[in-house]
Design an enzyme around this catalytic site. Sequence first.
Site, PDB file in Angstrom:
ATOM      1  N   LYS A  83     -80.281  90.261-110.423  1.00 30.32           N
ATOM      2  CA  LYS A  83     -80.062  91.114-111.599  1.00 30.32           C
ATOM      3  C   LYS A  83     -80.178  90.349-112.914  1.00 30.32           C
ATOM      4  CE  LYS A  83     -77.098  94.538-109.407  1.00 30.32           C
ATOM      5  NZ  LYS A  83     -75.792  95.201-109.535  1.00 30.32           N
ATOM      6  N   ASP A 120     -75.821 100.861-114.927  1.00 33.21           N
ATOM      7  CA  ASP A 120     -74.451 100.834-114.392  1.00 33.21           C
ATOM      8  C   ASP A 120     -73.444 101.398-115.399  1.00 33.21           C
ATOM      9  OD1 ASP A 120     -74.931  99.854-111.850  1.00 33.21           O
ATOM     10  OD2 ASP A 120     -74.696  97.761-112.433  1.00 33.21           O
TER      11      ASP A 120
HETATM   12  N1  LIG Z   1     -69.904 101.423-108.128  1.00 34.41           N
HETATM   13  C1  LIG Z   1     -71.015 100.863-108.556  1.00 34.41           C
HETATM   14  O1  LIG Z   1     -72.029 101.530-108.825  1.00 34.41           O
HETATM   15  C2  LIG Z   1     -71.067  99.376-108.747  1.00 34.41           C
HETATM   16  C3  LIG Z   1     -72.080  98.801-109.536  1.00 34.41           C
HETATM   17  C4  LIG Z   1     -72.101  97.399-109.692  1.00 34.41           C
HETATM   18  C5  LIG Z   1     -71.126  96.630-109.079  1.00 34.41           C
HETATM   19  N2  LIG Z   1     -70.166  97.232-108.325  1.00 34.41           N
HETATM   20  C6  LIG Z   1     -69.101  96.426-107.699  1.00 34.41           C
HETATM   21  O2  LIG Z   1     -68.450  95.700-108.732  1.00 34.41           O
HETATM   22  C7  LIG Z   1     -67.960  94.474-108.214  1.00 34.41           C
HETATM   23  C8  LIG Z   1     -68.402  93.326-109.117  1.00 34.41           C
HETATM   24  O3  LIG Z   1     -69.811  93.227-109.065  1.00 34.41           O
HETATM   25  P1  LIG Z   1     -70.599  92.201-110.012  1.00 34.41           P
HETATM   26  O4  LIG Z   1     -72.029  92.450-109.782  1.00 34.41           O
HETATM   27  O5  LIG Z   1     -70.053  92.229-111.380  1.00 34.41           O
HETATM   28  O6  LIG Z   1     -70.192  90.792-109.326  1.00 34.41           O
HETATM   29  P2  LIG Z   1     -70.162  89.357-110.001  1.00 34.41           P
HETATM   30  O7  LIG Z   1     -71.108  89.296-111.157  1.00 34.41           O
HETATM   31  O8  LIG Z   1     -70.287  88.397-108.886  1.00 34.41           O
HETATM   32  O9  LIG Z   1     -68.674  89.224-110.616  1.00 34.41           O
HETATM   33  C9  LIG Z   1     -67.562  89.110-109.758  1.00 34.41           C
HETATM   34  C10 LIG Z   1     -66.271  89.196-110.572  1.00 34.41           C
HETATM   35  O10 LIG Z   1     -65.167  89.130-109.641  1.00 34.41           O
HETATM   36  C11 LIG Z   1     -64.313  88.047-109.997  1.00 34.41           C
HETATM   37  N3  LIG Z   1     -63.748  87.447-108.789  1.00 34.41           N
HETATM   38  C12 LIG Z   1     -64.411  87.131-107.644  1.00 34.41           C
HETATM   39  N4  LIG Z   1     -63.555  86.568-106.757  1.00 34.41           N
HETATM   40  C13 LIG Z   1     -62.340  86.512-107.370  1.00 34.41           C
HETATM   41  C14 LIG Z   1     -61.060  86.033-106.977  1.00 34.41           C
HETATM   42  N5  LIG Z   1     -60.862  85.480-105.768  1.00 34.41           N
HETATM   43  N6  LIG Z   1     -60.021  86.155-107.852  1.00 34.41           N
HETATM   44  C15 LIG Z   1     -60.216  86.702-109.074  1.00 34.41           C
HETATM   45  N7  LIG Z   1     -61.417  87.172-109.508  1.00 34.41           N
HETATM   46  C16 LIG Z   1     -62.460  87.081-108.669  1.00 34.41           C
HETATM   47  C17 LIG Z   1     -65.204  87.059-110.718  1.00 34.41           C
HETATM   48  O11 LIG Z   1     -64.407  86.204-111.499  1.00 34.41           O
HETATM   49  P3  LIG Z   1     -64.959  84.768-111.985  1.00 34.41           P
HETATM   50  O12 LIG Z   1     -65.769  85.043-113.233  1.00 34.41           O
HETATM   51  O13 LIG Z   1     -63.733  83.980-112.236  1.00 34.41           O
HETATM   52  O14 LIG Z   1     -65.811  84.218-110.861  1.00 34.41           O
HETATM   53  C18 LIG Z   1     -66.073  88.025-111.553  1.00 34.41           C
HETATM   54  O15 LIG Z   1     -65.357  88.482-112.670  1.00 34.41           O
HETATM   55  C19 LIG Z   1     -68.486  94.370-106.792  1.00 34.41           C
HETATM   56  O16 LIG Z   1     -67.456  94.762-105.925  1.00 34.41           O
HETATM   57  C20 LIG Z   1     -69.619  95.371-106.743  1.00 34.41           C
HETATM   58  O17 LIG Z   1     -69.791  95.913-105.445  1.00 34.41           O
HETATM   59  C21 LIG Z   1     -70.122  98.573-108.146  1.00 34.41           C
END
Ligand SMILES: NC(=O)c1ccc[n+]([C@@H]2O[C@H](COP(=O)([O-])OP(=O)(O)OC[C@H]3O[C@@H](n4cnc5c(N)ncnc54)[C@H](OP(=O)(O)O)[C@@H]3O)[C@@H](O)[C@H]2O)c1
Length: 316
Positions: A83, A120
């Site tokens: 992405k 999104d």
């Molecule tokens: N419903 C929908 O249409 C939709 C669309 C997009 C995404 N999502 C969901 O949204 C979520 C995030 O996606 P993303 O693409 O933004 O992922 P990403 O870019 O990998 O970001 C992950 C986030 O989670 C935090 N995190 C991960 N492990 C953690 C832990 N152990 N403790 C505290 N914080 C933690 C990370 O914090 P750090 O910065 O500290 O690493 C970061 O803020 C996923 O579950 C995804 O499936 C849903």
Amino acid sequence: MSESPLSGSDRQPIINGHTRLLGVMGWPVAHTLSPAMQNAALAARGLNYIYVPLPVPPERLPAALSGLPALGFVGVNVTVPYKADVLPYLAELTPIAAAVGVVNTIVVREDGSLLGDNTDGAGFLDDLRAHGIRAGQAEGAGPIRCRRALVIGAGGAARAVAYVLAEAGVEVAVVNRTPERAVALCAAITRALPNARIMAHPFPSALAHLAPEVDLIVNATSLGLHPDTDPLPWDPTVPFSPRHVVYDLIYTCRTPFLALAERQGARAIGGLGMLVYQGARAFERWTGVPAPVEVMASVLKKGKMAYVLSSSPDRR
Ligand SMILES: NC(=O)c1ccc[n+]([C@@H]2O[C@H](COP(=O)([O-])OP(=O)(O)OC[C@H]3O[C@@H](n4cnc5c(N)ncnc54)[C@H](OP(=O)(O)O)[C@@H]3O)[C@@H](O)[C@H]2O)c1
């Protein structure tokens, strides 16, 4: 518009010399729900398009992107892990994609150049609206108005959600495990939207004073994807109340975070609707035809159980 020889979400598409191409590019993409959702939507609208999974290994990403116009693709979705990686190969970005640095939808334009968008954020607001919730000055006649929001997370999804909330006039607080990323998120959004009211706060210590001040709380972390083992993205000593709308972007299950919020009287909403609406926005960008949202939602609901049993996180 190319007419399909068949229409209706239950029909199989007929592929012929006029069929137009769409797809989802990622690595891997074996478990993606998007082909089922988008092909059902295309069939329901009688459009002669086909949407295919495009597993692209990292070393082939530049060639795959530059080949899209030559192969006649109308557009693609982009999923994990590309992405952000696709940005250097795109001729232009929409304002939200430029501000958040994350693209989930590419449009191949008439001249063969690639436009990167992020649906999104709009999908998130669409789903709030569908639940009767108005964010800030956003359009809609929902009875509930959210003026202050807390976004937990600073990854790609958090950035898109924070951007649209700030753009709608909502005052946004951002907390994240890695505080520098929350600060960078706020700086990027303020650069793009100078009137944005958005600020980073420490996590989890700021939750206790922020929770009573906000009406919308969004989990945009990946915590909850593994509900049996993940810690909560929350401090359980901080209470929710019935004035809270609590939204979890995770769509694979009812997360423990949402369950906790619901037990304490909050309005709890999972991320499936956002997934539908971000797909609907992409569909409309590519085809120029209103998306059949009900068809898309019903396909996702049917597919979700198979997905939960067989898949790993965020394989859109
Ligand atoms: N419903 C929908 O249409 C939709 C669309 C997009 C995404 N999502 C969901 O949204 C979520 C995030 O996606 P993303 O693409 O933004 O992922 P990403 O870019 O990998 O970001 C992950 C986030 O989670 C935090 N995190 C991960 N492990 C953690 C832990 N152990 N403790 C505290 N914080 C933690 C990370 O914090 P750090 O910065 O500290 O690493 C970061 O803020 C996923 O579950 C995804 O499936 C849903």
